[in-house]
Write an enzyme that holds these catalytic residues in place. Sequence first.
Site: not given
Length: 356
Positions: A102, A169, A193
């Site tokens: 990511w 992030d 999450k």
Amino acid sequence: MKKHNYSAGPCILPQEVFEKSAQAILNFNNSDLSILEISHRSKDFVAVMEEARALAIELLGLEGKGYQALFLAGGASLEFLMTPYNLMKENGKAAYLDSGTWASAAIKEAKFFGETVIVASSKDENYNHVPKGYTIPTDADYFHCTSNNTIFGTQMKEFPTLDIPMVCDMSSDIFSRNIDFSKFAIIYAGAQKNMGPAGTTLVVVKEEILGKNGRNIPSMLDYAKHIKAESMYNTPSVFPVYASLLTLQWLKNLGGIPAIEKINNAKANLLYTEIDRNPLFKGTAVVEDRSTMNATFLLDTPLHTDTFNAMLKEAGIIGLPGHRSVGGYRASMYNAMPLDSVQVLVDVMKDLENKI
């Protein structure tokens, strides 16, 4: 049969969140209307949005420090684009740490906007560690990092102190551990999450950093416009925001981040101790960078795979297969994962050892 959900996301959420969400789908706030059909401009939902934004700031310890919380669409992937749009100057540059899939995706988007300096990368070693000892250019418009690498099971344990804005992030470990969150100019995290169902993304912005890069920003990608509209510039994802609020309330009632951090450490220590003790298993991440959220590990030989998988199924354990980039297994132990479920997994690992 009780299921032990180790899915990496969408993932396990607190049982009380499911129950309250289910009730709201049938009848929200005794309105005889479903949360799925009420107006996002209604008094009841405006209250939800306001509380969710305020509670996110409170739990992160950022009250009175110039931060605004937003719930936006597009996932963390859209933030890969929005970050440079809002922070990188024309003919400017940004610094990025490449610590996983990511992070690499975020770098790809930043390159559309200007010079993108990769200060360090662990790609050559299949991202099995978090790079360290790198130098961040002082003339960069911002520095971007990823706190937890879900696929590879690594986690940043320390963050630099900088004179330039730092963006992070935190999609897979937000609200899971104590960090000095005031170090960051922007924090973003997909909900799926530790917060709620997929469909909304939390973005926490230090307001004073905006409006300084000289770019003309499309309205939907402009943080300042979303802040001015109080996260209602367009129709928000009503249900995911509501479920996120319920999860944040659950966390606050539990004792906030300090309380959940102790539980998360206990879960991670239990599983990693077994991975290291049991000769049939080995971890894939460098020990010092192991994630408390995502433990990645392999069997010593493929010969035991079918037996182990059958034992996992019999125990009600789901979502354990690792990402194709790593293989093996990945135990995602997000905030709502109870310690008892981790014990079930450890017991299965011990039982396998006794069988072989």
